[in-house]
Scaffold this active site. Structure first.
Site, PDB file in Angstrom:
ATOM      1  N   PRO A   2       0.798  -1.212   0.000  1.00 51.57           N
ATOM      2  CA  PRO A   2       0.000   0.000   0.000  1.00 51.57           C
ATOM      3  C   PRO A   2       0.834   1.266   0.000  1.00 51.57           C
ATOM      4  O   PRO A   2       1.636   1.496   0.892  1.00 51.57           O
ATOM      5  CB  PRO A   2      -0.796  -0.099   1.302  1.00 51.57           C
ATOM      6  CG  PRO A   2      -0.215  -1.239   2.067  1.00 51.57           C
ATOM      7  CD  PRO A   2       1.002  -1.703   1.362  1.00 51.57           C
ATOM      8  N   GLU A   3       0.658   2.070  -0.986  1.00 50.67           N
ATOM      9  CA  GLU A   3       1.121   3.439  -0.925  1.00 50.67           C
ATOM     10  C   GLU A   3      -0.117   4.287  -0.671  1.00 50.67           C
ATOM     11  O   GLU A   3      -1.213   3.761  -0.519  1.00 50.67           O
ATOM     12  CB  GLU A   3       1.825   3.837  -2.226  1.00 50.67           C
ATOM     13  CG  GLU A   3       3.171   3.151  -2.363  1.00 50.67           C
ATOM     14  CD  GLU A   3       4.224   4.009  -3.050  1.00 50.67           C
ATOM     15  OE1 GLU A   3       4.149   5.244  -2.943  1.00 50.67           O
ATOM     16  OE2 GLU A   3       5.113   3.433  -3.678  1.00 50.67           O
ATOM     17  N   HIS A  90      -2.585 -15.470   8.678  1.00 51.42           N
ATOM     18  CA  HIS A  90      -2.206 -14.052   8.742  1.00 51.42           C
ATOM     19  C   HIS A  90      -3.381 -13.107   8.903  1.00 51.42           C
ATOM     20  O   HIS A  90      -3.219 -11.896   8.780  1.00 51.42           O
ATOM     21  CB  HIS A  90      -1.378 -13.624   7.527  1.00 51.42           C
ATOM     22  CG  HIS A  90      -0.178 -14.482   7.296  1.00 51.42           C
ATOM     23  ND1 HIS A  90       0.758 -14.731   8.272  1.00 51.42           N
ATOM     24  CD2 HIS A  90       0.227 -15.172   6.200  1.00 51.42           C
ATOM     25  CE1 HIS A  90       1.700 -15.525   7.778  1.00 51.42           C
ATOM     26  NE2 HIS A  90       1.394 -15.830   6.537  1.00 51.42           N
ATOM     27  N   ARG A 108       3.447  -9.961   6.595  1.00 47.38           N
ATOM     28  CA  ARG A 108       4.770  -9.538   7.065  1.00 47.38           C
ATOM     29  C   ARG A 108       4.742  -8.844   8.424  1.00 47.38           C
ATOM     30  O   ARG A 108       5.784  -8.541   8.987  1.00 47.38           O
ATOM     31  CB  ARG A 108       5.434  -8.631   6.028  1.00 47.38           C
ATOM     32  CG  ARG A 108       5.939  -9.431   4.852  1.00 47.38           C
ATOM     33  CD  ARG A 108       6.526  -8.550   3.786  1.00 47.38           C
ATOM     34  NE  ARG A 108       7.841  -8.056   4.151  1.00 47.38           N
ATOM     35  CZ  ARG A 108       8.543  -7.233   3.392  1.00 47.38           C
ATOM     36  NH1 ARG A 108       8.046  -6.805   2.252  1.00 47.38           N
ATOM     37  NH2 ARG A 108       9.726  -6.834   3.760  1.00 47.38           N
ATOM     38  N   ARG A 150      20.543  20.597   3.222  1.00 44.15           N
ATOM     39  CA  ARG A 150      20.502  19.133   3.383  1.00 44.15           C
ATOM     40  C   ARG A 150      21.295  18.441   2.300  1.00 44.15           C
ATOM     41  O   ARG A 150      21.177  18.756   1.128  1.00 44.15           O
ATOM     42  CB  ARG A 150      19.050  18.665   3.338  1.00 44.15           C
ATOM     43  CG  ARG A 150      18.273  19.112   4.543  1.00 44.15           C
ATOM     44  CD  ARG A 150      17.282  18.061   4.818  1.00 44.15           C
ATOM     45  NE  ARG A 150      16.461  18.355   5.959  1.00 44.15           N
ATOM     46  CZ  ARG A 150      15.838  17.412   6.628  1.00 44.15           C
ATOM     47  NH1 ARG A 150      15.949  16.157   6.247  1.00 44.15           N
ATOM     48  NH2 ARG A 150      15.082  17.719   7.655  1.00 44.15           N
TER      49      ARG A 150
END
Length: 269
Positions: A2-3, A90, A108, A150
């Site tokens: 998922p993004e 799961h 996971r 940065r």
DNA sequence: ATCGGGACCTGCTTGC
DNA sequence: TGCAAGCAGGTCCCGA
């Protein structure tokens, strides 16, 4: 998996069956997620869901005096059940209403599920997060100001949730290609004009993906984890060795910040 | 303050 | 065919 577009699609998918419904019970079958799921989530039981919101890649299921905070990690997914079904491997927990059950699966175990008291922004997982990329608060000017001095790679910079949330590994590569910026260029060495283009690219690619309903989670019957049809629109991600769609140069893959990055050495500087 | 690296997990694909 | 290595869309935490 998922993004931000997939998380937003998930949010939109679970909102109709949950909104206005009373949470009857929460059954935790396997508490082993990123942090162990505690009994504190039971605080939501007996309350009506007043909103289903998203902040960054978190989903917040709001009830009276707090909310259930959900993260899908790398491999999390949810599905809505309208009848009894034996849990699969799961499947970590269920949120039950009278009409439907939300079932969470995460092989996971990088995802999380916790109780979040109000105000939500004060929660350790949420405070300090940068602006939403699709909100007014996000702009090229914001990126430019935050990046001065940065030296970290610009790709890592835009994937840092304290700078802007929701830009994952795929869309970071995509947006940098669209803006013509080399992913390993130092963040502090990108001009204001190019950050303006980058901010537009981030909004464009995330916005398009959200409008298309994300990719892999279009339905909630537990699809398999491979890129869905949005993969066809990817310009550089996972295209190592294939021709750049702008100039024909072979697309390069390189690990930057421990993540695979894809770019065109000719179009991106 | 910023940075890079390690950590947390399982499952699928790849290559010998 | 079998087995090990490599890889995966996230992000927190640590030491330098």
């Amino acid at each position: 998996m998922p993004e931000l577009p997939e998380v937003e699609t998930t949010r939109r998918g679970i909102e109709p069956p949950l909104l206005g419904r009373r949470i009857e019970s929460i059954v935790v079958r396997d508490p082993r997620l990123r942090w162990p799921v505690t009994d504190s989530v039971q605080a939501a039981c007996g309350h009506e869901v007043t909103a289903v919101r998203r902040r960054a890649k978190y989903i917040i299921i709001e009830v009276g005096d707090g909310g259930l905070l959900l993260h899908l990690g790398m491999s999390g997914s949810v599905r809505i059940l309208t009848e009894d079904e034996p849990p699969r491997k799961h499947d970590h927990f269920d949120i039950l209403t009278r009409e439907a059950t939300l079932r969470y699966c995460d092989p996971r175990r990088f995802g999380s599920f916790s109780w979040c008291p109000r105000p939500f922004e004060a929660h350790p997982l949420l405070n300090g997060l940068g602006p939403e990329p699709l909100s007014e608060a996000f702009s090229g000017d914001h990126l430019y100001r935050r990046s001065r001095g940065r030296r970290a790679a610009v790709k890592n910079f835009i994937m840092d949730g304290r700078i802007v949330v929701g830009v994952g590994n795929i869309y970071a590569s995509e947006a940098l290609f669209m803006a013509g910026i080399h992913p390993s260029r130092a963040a502090g060495r990108v001009s204001a004009a190019r950050y303006a283009a980058l901010a537009r690219a981030i909004q464009d690619v995330l916005g398009r993906a959200v409008r298309q309903g994300g990719t892999t989670l279009r339905d909630f019957s537990g699809a398999g984890g491979t890129p869905g049809y949005f993969a066809q629109e990817l310009l550089v991600y996972d295209r190592e060795g294939r021709p750049c769609l702008q100039c024909g140069t072979s697309i390069t893959r390189r690990v930057i910040g421990q993540r695979s990055s894809f770019y065109c050495t000719s179009c991106q500087r």
